[in-house]
Design a protein around this motif. Structure first.
Motif, PDB file in Angstrom:
ATOM      1  N   GLU A  16       0.840  -1.200   0.000  1.00  0.00           N
ATOM      2  CA  GLU A  16       0.000   0.000   0.000  1.00  0.00           C
ATOM      3  C   GLU A  16       0.877   1.252   0.000  1.00  0.00           C
ATOM      4  O   GLU A  16       0.620   2.217  -0.722  1.00  0.00           O
ATOM      5  CB  GLU A  16      -0.907  -0.011   1.225  1.00  0.00           C
ATOM      6  CG  GLU A  16      -1.945   1.091   1.235  1.00  0.00           C
ATOM      7  CD  GLU A  16      -3.104   0.843   0.275  1.00  0.00           C
ATOM      8  OE1 GLU A  16      -3.808   1.805  -0.054  1.00  0.00           O
ATOM      9  OE2 GLU A  16      -3.282  -0.319  -0.152  1.00  0.00           O
ATOM     10  N   ARG A  17       1.922   1.224   0.808  1.00  0.00           N
ATOM     11  CA  ARG A  17       2.861   2.345   0.860  1.00  0.00           C
ATOM     12  C   ARG A  17       3.656   2.439  -0.437  1.00  0.00           C
ATOM     13  O   ARG A  17       3.942   3.539  -0.928  1.00  0.00           O
ATOM     14  CB  ARG A  17       3.808   2.150   2.039  1.00  0.00           C
ATOM     15  CG  ARG A  17       4.581   3.402   2.406  1.00  0.00           C
ATOM     16  CD  ARG A  17       3.716   4.400   3.126  1.00  0.00           C
ATOM     17  NE  ARG A  17       4.515   5.523   3.623  1.00  0.00           N
ATOM     18  CZ  ARG A  17       4.463   6.745   3.136  1.00  0.00           C
ATOM     19  NH1 ARG A  17       3.655   7.027   2.142  1.00  0.00           N
ATOM     20  NH2 ARG A  17       5.210   7.699   3.642  1.00  0.00           N
ATOM     21  N   GLU A  28       2.708   1.614  -3.485  1.00  0.00           N
ATOM     22  CA  GLU A  28       1.889   2.203  -4.549  1.00  0.00           C
ATOM     23  C   GLU A  28       1.791   3.719  -4.386  1.00  0.00           C
ATOM     24  O   GLU A  28       1.883   4.471  -5.354  1.00  0.00           O
ATOM     25  CB  GLU A  28       0.496   1.579  -4.538  1.00  0.00           C
ATOM     26  CG  GLU A  28      -0.393   2.070  -5.673  1.00  0.00           C
ATOM     27  CD  GLU A  28      -1.725   1.364  -5.691  1.00  0.00           C
ATOM     28  OE1 GLU A  28      -2.204   1.029  -6.781  1.00  0.00           O
ATOM     29  OE2 GLU A  28      -2.291   1.149  -4.612  1.00  0.00           O
ATOM     30  N   GLU A  29       1.619   4.167  -3.153  1.00  0.00           N
ATOM     31  CA  GLU A  29       1.499   5.595  -2.881  1.00  0.00           C
ATOM     32  C   GLU A  29       2.769   6.348  -3.265  1.00  0.00           C
ATOM     33  O   GLU A  29       2.712   7.384  -3.943  1.00  0.00           O
ATOM     34  CB  GLU A  29       1.205   5.813  -1.398  1.00  0.00           C
ATOM     35  CG  GLU A  29       1.158   7.271  -0.975  1.00  0.00           C
ATOM     36  CD  GLU A  29       1.094   7.417   0.535  1.00  0.00           C
ATOM     37  OE1 GLU A  29       1.462   8.498   1.037  1.00  0.00           O
ATOM     38  OE2 GLU A  29       0.685   6.457   1.219  1.00  0.00           O
ATOM     39  N   LEU A  30       3.925   5.826  -2.856  1.00  0.00           N
ATOM     40  CA  LEU A  30       5.184   6.522  -3.108  1.00  0.00           C
ATOM     41  C   LEU A  30       5.581   6.478  -4.580  1.00  0.00           C
ATOM     42  O   LEU A  30       6.053   7.476  -5.133  1.00  0.00           O
ATOM     43  CB  LEU A  30       6.295   5.925  -2.244  1.00  0.00           C
ATOM     44  CG  LEU A  30       6.194   6.212  -0.751  1.00  0.00           C
ATOM     45  CD1 LEU A  30       7.269   5.472   0.022  1.00  0.00           C
ATOM     46  CD2 LEU A  30       6.300   7.711  -0.487  1.00  0.00           C
ATOM     47  N   ALA A  33       3.623   6.254  -7.190  1.00  0.00           N
ATOM     48  CA  ALA A  33       2.745   7.166  -7.929  1.00  0.00           C
ATOM     49  C   ALA A  33       3.118   8.622  -7.661  1.00  0.00           C
ATOM     50  O   ALA A  33       3.111   9.452  -8.571  1.00  0.00           O
ATOM     51  CB  ALA A  33       1.291   6.912  -7.548  1.00  0.00           C
ATOM     52  N   ARG A  34       3.463   8.951  -6.403  1.00  0.00           N
ATOM     53  CA  ARG A  34       3.821  10.323  -6.063  1.00  0.00           C
ATOM     54  C   ARG A  34       5.025  10.805  -6.855  1.00  0.00           C
ATOM     55  O   ARG A  34       5.116  11.973  -7.225  1.00  0.00           O
ATOM     56  CB  ARG A  34       4.126  10.435  -4.569  1.00  0.00           C
ATOM     57  CG  ARG A  34       4.503  11.858  -4.150  1.00  0.00           C
ATOM     58  CD  ARG A  34       5.089  11.885  -2.752  1.00  0.00           C
ATOM     59  NE  ARG A  34       4.164  11.375  -1.756  1.00  0.00           N
ATOM     60  CZ  ARG A  34       4.512  11.153  -0.485  1.00  0.00           C
ATOM     61  NH1 ARG A  34       5.753  11.379  -0.085  1.00  0.00           N
ATOM     62  NH2 ARG A  34       3.624  10.705   0.374  1.00  0.00           N
ATOM     63  N   CYS A  66      12.223   8.172  -4.853  1.00  0.00           N
ATOM     64  CA  CYS A  66      11.223   7.200  -4.423  1.00  0.00           C
ATOM     65  C   CYS A  66      11.878   6.096  -3.593  1.00  0.00           C
ATOM     66  O   CYS A  66      11.346   5.683  -2.558  1.00  0.00           O
ATOM     67  CB  CYS A  66      10.517   6.600  -5.644  1.00  0.00           C
ATOM     68  SG  CYS A  66       9.280   5.357  -5.233  1.00  0.00           S
TER      69      CYS A  66
END
Length: 303
Positions: free
Chosen positions: A152-153, A155-157, A159-160, A192
């Motif tokens: 979950e983390r 995917e967030e990072l 994408a950011r 990232c």
């Protein structure tokens, strides 16, 4: 008179004034795919212009929309939308019913381009260190829950920082950077990686409560040409990244454990980052399946 030499048919066809490549091919009796009837919607009439691209008309709005969606390079054109003003050699890319089914954009499940393209990208590999040992004694629920918290983390990072998670591999993953801004691909991938290492450290106390062991990761990044395309049967198609660059990135990541490093980048990646990194050791290593020695750089943080 303008003409087109059609491959793989080996047939040369004169093109009348204002006539599309598709219309000329059909007039000559060639079995040219055209699911949408030449409306520029299905993409099955796609051709590769092998010679004479300068004689082809510019893409209109309809063709440009399809080209952007599928990532077509300049030489891949829709025959139904292309007119010519000189001699052109074109190769039909959809030659039978199976090709038509794969390429037809009018099928909703064909959201990913089935055509192979090459891009210069930063390839990012990450792996949880000694996850088999860490997960020993955990319930199946805890194993999956821990991985899902980590991903979950991830995917967030990713994408950011403008990347895309391309493939999950058990307790590791591969991501691609450079689709939006190729010049910043390596810098974004490295940032990232550094943030992901910090995120893993934040998650480590949770892992320790479950297993008594710390959660550590290794990250390896390489830059170079990657072959991209939709791979697999129609029911399980995914965007695949293939080539030596991918293999090299995987080898770089595998060296993090041997070197006791958290983040290693290749020389090709290092060359594309102007400044802003705090570097540690420069390693000269032999990589499995690669000839000679290769320079790898340890990244400690941002300068």
């Amino acid at each position: 008179m303008p003409s087109v030499s059609y491959q793989p048919d080996g047939v040369e066809v004169d093109v009348q004034d204002g006539e599309s490549l598709l219309a000329a091919a059909r007039r000559a009796g060639l079995p040219h795919a055209q699911v949408c009837g030449g409306a520029g919607q299905c993409s099955t009439c796609r051709v590769l212009i092998e010679a004479g691209l300068e004689h082809c008309s510019a893409r209109g709005a309809r063709e440009e929309k399809v080209a952007k969606r599928l990532g077509f390079g300049p030489a891949i054109r829709l025959a139904c939308q292309t007119r010519v003003a000189g001699a052109v050699r074109a190769r039909r890319l959809v030659v039978d019913e199976r090709d038509t089914a794969l390429a037809n954009l009018l099928q909703p499940e064909r959201a990913i381009a089935s055509i192979g393209v090459q891009r210069e990208l930063a390839v990012f590999f990450c792996d949880i260190r000694d996850f088999t040992t860490l997960s020993e004694g955990l319930t199946p629920y805890d194993v999956i829950h821990l991985l899902n918290r980590f991903f979950e983390r991830v995917e967030e990072l990713v994408a950011r920082h403008g990347g895309t998670v391309n493939n999950l591999m058990g307790d590791g993953f591969m991501a691609l950077f450079g689709f939006r801004d190729p010049r910043q691909a390596c810098a974004r991938a490295v940032r990232c990686g550094l943030e992901l290492i910090a995120a893993a450290e934040d998650l480590s106390p949770y892992a320790e409560r479950l297993s008594g062991k710390t959660l550590r990761i290794g990250v390896g990044i390489h830059y170079g040409p990657v072959v991209l395309g939709a791979l697999g049967p129609r029911s399980h198609t995914r965007l695949a990244a293939i080539g030596d660059t991918v293999n090299m990135a995987s080898r770089v990541e595998s060296q993090t454990k041997a070197a006791g490093a958290k983040l290693l980048i290749s020389a090709a990646c290092r060359e594309r980052i102007a400044e802003g990194l705090s570097l540690g050791r420069e390693l000269r290593v032999e990589l499995k399946g690669k000839a000679g020695t290769h320079a790898l750089h340890e990244v400690l943080g941002l300068a």
